[in-house]
Design an enzyme around this catalytic site. Sequence first.
Site, short mmCIF file in Angstrom:
data_model
loop_
_atom_site.label_atom_id
_atom_site.label_comp_id
_atom_site.label_asym_id
_atom_site.label_seq_id
_atom_site.Cartn_x
_atom_site.Cartn_y
_atom_site.Cartn_z
N HIS A 336 0.84 -1.20 0.00
CA HIS A 336 0.00 0.00 0.00
C HIS A 336 0.88 1.26 0.00
CE1 HIS A 336 -3.11 -2.91 1.49
NE2 HIS A 336 -3.83 -2.20 0.62
N HIS A 340 1.11 1.59 -5.77
CA HIS A 340 -0.21 0.95 -5.81
C HIS A 340 -1.29 1.98 -6.15
CE1 HIS A 340 -3.76 -1.35 -4.74
NE2 HIS A 340 -4.06 -0.45 -3.81
N PHE A 548 -8.49 -16.59 -3.44
CA PHE A 548 -8.71 -15.17 -3.74
C PHE A 548 -9.38 -15.00 -5.10
CE2 PHE A 548 -6.66 -11.10 -5.33
CZ PHE A 548 -7.50 -10.27 -4.61
#
Length: 645
Positions: A336, A340, A548
């Site tokens: 993060h 990103h 996922f």
Amino acid sequence: MFLLNRSKNVMDIPEVSSPVCAMDIVLHSICGTQTRLSFSEEPNASEKNESEELSPQIVEEYLSQHSTGMPRKLSDQRRGSFLYRSEADSSSRGLSRTSSMSSMTDKNGLDDIIVTPFAQILARLRDVKHCMNRLTQLPSGDDDSDNRLSGSDQQQMLLDSLSDIDWVLDHLNKIKARNSVGEMAQSKFKRMLTRELSQFSETSRSGNQVAEWVSSTYLDRDDDELDIEKRNARIPMIYTKRIINQAQQALKGNFPKFGVEVEDEDAMEEMVAQLNNWNFDMWKFNTITKDHPLVALSYIVLTERGLLRSFNIDMHPFLKYMFVIEANYHKTNPYHNAVHGADVMQACHVLLGYPVVEQVFTDLEVFAALFAAAIHDVDHPGLTNSFLTTTSSPLAILYNDHAVLENHHVATAFKYLHEDELNWTAAMPDKQRQLLRKMAIDLVLATDMSKHLSLMADIKTTVESSKVAHNGKLVLESYTERILVLQGIVHSCDISSATKSLPIYKSWTEKVIEEFCQQGDRERELKLPISPMCDRYNLSIEKSQVGFIDFIVLPLWETLAELMYPFCQEMLTQLNENRNYYFNRIPESPRGSITDGPGAEERSTLISNSEKRKPRKGALPEEDKLSDLSSIDEADEVAALETTS
């Protein structure tokens, strides 16, 4: 296919002269429950968004000019998501017949199955109307045949209609007063996903860990699940007058060609030429821009789209603002960080550039989506919402444990706009500025991963019910519907790494796993239960990515691909290939490897050795003691940086 309808005449309700007229009134009333608000705040918005369809020639020309380098042929072996597999495995009464929907084009092999409850109700009622048309020998919009039915066929059609009416009444009786039609779909999807995760967790020890991670991250927790021990923890935040001064120095004289100074302009030109490529190499872009990917991308994209000029935005405060936003993305976060943020913005730029979308959304809506993507993770501490609420973080207290990080991101972004030297919205009309703020808030809050299932259910309900009500066309007539689609686009881009080429996907996977593990290390220091997928000594990378994709990414991107057909098909193909890559490596990993994790004895030894290398503390590391949630002056910042270094 999108169809924008900005004006809708109010139809007079006819007198009930036949069962068919009665069914028309019922369908009209139910379809009318969807909000129909005009949304044309921008001048000439109605001129930009005429009700028209894309011709095959336009689509083919665009696809040929904007090839992503991925194979365009769709794979016959592509997996459908759990939404369709679970629905097919359930009782036949759960599936709505689609005889009246035969006019809808079968785009991807899944459109003939309706999965959201509200759309199923509409489809069942249309089936009943179709039967009544046949029985009364009235002209039908779906079938112009005048063939008479035999007595047995009439009896069977009546029985089918009665069965459909019973089914509709049963489902209408289950609707709670405060539940929206989207919440109906959310509840259903949650039950289906829970069943899938239960089966997945039984496959192995690592399967159980992955199922727990998906459930804790992407599903809303019920109130009775919140009885947890909380401990105080603070997270560092960076407020920088120094950054503003640096930006002012950088922007003296003429504006840099790319928003930031670069040494190799030829390499930068090559990167700019690839901005419409789905597999854009953001890490290479970060290197060329000298760690300023977000500033450069924002400047280039918004300038090329003409949005800065359209809204009379002063370049000096805008670029200074973006420098500050970028500086508040933590470079120490493996995942993060500003790269990103820029990656999500670039992905949104690609999707919003598809002709099927360009015809629908106004310039202000596009600007809001790109801006929201740029700020959506600003000042992210590299920790999850769950960690912040568990430790009674000041942010969790401030936002009452609700979408803690997402509220913080958008609040941080708008806080800086109150600084005169950073306020690039000053020249915008008040109404326009307020609408931009409202849309940006709605878009960033929708990136809360715990709202994933709710958002997907709302989008799918809107798509399916609109197509049933408008003969296969998707009509977006209200702010709620339009912002919902934009929320889906931004959220899809936030988790889009799995739809990109395998090297890019693997790179982002390694970074997010490392960030998870760093949180796990901190939880171990605090003697807290280690969150799923955060224990570096008991990881299950391969199965985590399979889960996922199967449970999170694929269902959402299926919905987006249906929404934006014929675009996004390449992403689904790549998603399937990436899923197969990780799936095929699960059996190759011997027990005790990274797939299934070490045994209990080995794990205990690893943890013990790790603890010896780290100081034992009952609180967070020293830099967190120095952090504060209020703005600090430059002297405090320098002291904090010296301490952390």
